[in-house]
Design a protein around this motif. Sequence first.
Motif, PDB file in Angstrom:
ATOM      1  N   THR A 144       2.936  -6.687  -4.064  1.00  0.00           N
ATOM      2  CA  THR A 144       2.265  -5.754  -3.150  1.00  0.00           C
ATOM      3  C   THR A 144       2.933  -4.383  -3.136  1.00  0.00           C
ATOM      4  O   THR A 144       2.520  -3.500  -2.405  1.00  0.00           O
ATOM      5  N   ARG A 145       3.971  -4.208  -3.971  1.00  0.00           N
ATOM      6  CA  ARG A 145       4.750  -2.982  -3.867  1.00  0.00           C
ATOM      7  C   ARG A 145       3.917  -1.730  -4.171  1.00  0.00           C
ATOM      8  O   ARG A 145       3.995  -0.727  -3.476  1.00  0.00           O
ATOM      9  N   MET A 198       0.795  -1.343  -3.830  1.00  0.00           N
ATOM     10  CA  MET A 198      -0.135  -1.122  -2.734  1.00  0.00           C
ATOM     11  C   MET A 198       0.559  -0.402  -1.578  1.00  0.00           C
ATOM     12  O   MET A 198       0.014   0.536  -0.999  1.00  0.00           O
ATOM     13  N   VAL A 199       1.777  -0.860  -1.278  1.00  0.00           N
ATOM     14  CA  VAL A 199       2.527  -0.248  -0.177  1.00  0.00           C
ATOM     15  C   VAL A 199       2.830   1.203  -0.494  1.00  0.00           C
ATOM     16  O   VAL A 199       2.683   2.090   0.345  1.00  0.00           O
ATOM     17  N   ASN A 235      -0.267   3.201  -0.083  1.00  0.00           N
ATOM     18  CA  ASN A 235      -0.509   3.395   1.349  1.00  0.00           C
ATOM     19  C   ASN A 235       0.330   4.529   1.888  1.00  0.00           C
ATOM     20  O   ASN A 235      -0.135   5.357   2.648  1.00  0.00           O
ATOM     21  N   GLU A 236       1.614   4.542   1.480  1.00  0.00           N
ATOM     22  CA  GLU A 236       2.520   5.535   2.026  1.00  0.00           C
ATOM     23  C   GLU A 236       2.147   6.944   1.582  1.00  0.00           C
ATOM     24  O   GLU A 236       2.144   7.876   2.384  1.00  0.00           O
TER      25      GLU A 236
END
Lengths: 204, 196, 204
Positions: free
Chosen positions: A34-35, A37-38, A41-42
Amino acid sequence: MKSRFWKERIFPVVFMVAVTVVFISVVSGIYLSTRDMVKLNESLFLKRAVLYAADITVPGKGAAVDKVYRSRVRERLDSEGLVNHFEILEDNEISGYAVFAGGPGLWGKIEAVIGFTEMRDKLTGVEFIKQNETPGLGARIAEEWFKEQFRGKMGPFVLVPEGTAQAEKEVNAITGATRTSNFVLEIINQSLEDIKEGEWPKLR
Amino acid sequence: MNSAVYPLAVFFAAVFTNNILLANYLGMCSFLSVSRELKTSVGLGAAVTFVMATTSLLNWLVYHYILLPLDLDYLRFIVFIVVIAAFVQLVEMIIERVSETLYAALGIFLPLITVNCAILGVCLFMVIRDYDLLSSFTFGLGSGIGWFLAILAMAGIRQKLARARVPRGLEGAGITLIITGMMALAFMGFTGMIKL
Amino acid sequence: MAKAKVKKVFLDSLGKQNPVFAQVLGICSTLAVTNVLKNTLVMTMGVVFVTALSNFTVSLMRKVIPSRVRMMVETLIIASYVIIVEIALKAFVPDIWRQLGPYVGLIITNCIIMGRAEAFALSNPAGISLVDGLASGIGYAYVLLIIAFFRELMGSGTIWGYQVMGSWWTNWSIMVMPPGAFFMLAVFIWIVKGLLLTHEEKKS
């Protein structure tokens, strides 16, 4: 005798190590998957914040945010390659700026993106990007009504009890979080001074 | 704020204005069950203070020198709790060998401490608030003392309460929670005394 | 597994054996966020997820865990699931994750999770342990949701962020501040206990 030693001393340690390895690898696997994706997001969160502070309507979809951001915002880096300030473009001319500003909050540091006009005579908006205030109390500084109070004005602001602000310089405090409101006001008022003096507001 | 005074301010804030129990509700479980007796409250309070101060220091070092450089930030929950559990076990073993009286006084509380949310809470807060080493230590110490203070006061009040007539539905947990609420109100009076 | 047993486990957790008002356990981590309904829902969903799955996992491993490291292994299992919850929040609902801050991590020390693992999962098969964990989590969740409902309603005049109280309503700021949670929980326990006591008296 040997088997007892094994059972009481060695086995628990081996077991513990095995369990730790298994769980940490499972968790790491999920983290790695999920990295991206995170990270996405950031970066999207930051882009949204800059657009919001520049008083540009923020589209709901991620791809649209990217597009608007690319056409309206130019990142200016400092000598270390970090963003020093953002230039806000209107028809390819600089119409304003957005910068990071911050200071101490009740619990930890509060960081915000502050946008202002090219003439340095008005705030175009404020968006908080980092804060650790109490959820439901101080954390309400992230609510729309609180942030909107600063848009289009040029302080210095004073706090009044929630729901009583009338004059342009008055800002509704958050009930139950007067001190967080104070800290935020201090950050914004200090930034305003910097802006007036022709400097960049900074993280304190 | 002057950087020399900052750790001190963090300390007083943790004891009074931002009391870990009264403002953040951490460590409630053992607070409710143990505050029935003054003597055990003192023992647990002392143990919590000691463990909190030392583990916040340990976890700060682990976090900043091991987890961050290796980009293992996301594992901090596991690492913190394991450090706390291991430290508690170690202390228990040492106390058991060194002093019998100390073990009798504190030993039985140590296993309870691993699952005391306040300890992990302190470690998580200190990371998220970016405290430096010294502030983390004073934060841990202050939170421990603040917790000690709260449980001590509560135990004192509850001893008086033992002979009072309480509505039946409120007996035990109910009345304790109401008193805790009042204590929280009283501690809020300290707000403004300390500016961070 | 027998249907009757599942039903009993469920009803006990929701009613007489409810972890919050019968045992006053595990309120620490979540009580802090009960001033906003939305945050409470997310937190309690996290608790339900962790309680159910850690109960299940502990039960699967119950025959091989050496008693010496039992607590450590349980803590490790719980911590892993909490990390998974945090990662999921971070990836899928970053806004809520930003609001909750450190409180997600505190699910680890929620006494209910450890308590159910010790009291139930260690001596029962995996299937029924999963049900027990689920039931305890839900029993916990609905109590806190009720508390959050009233705290948000009385403290901010809103439900789920929407204004429901008219302008005649004056917000009880104390409800969104820390003492409010203690009072609200005490009143809730009072009412439930009072009802249970009168019910028992009628019976006998």
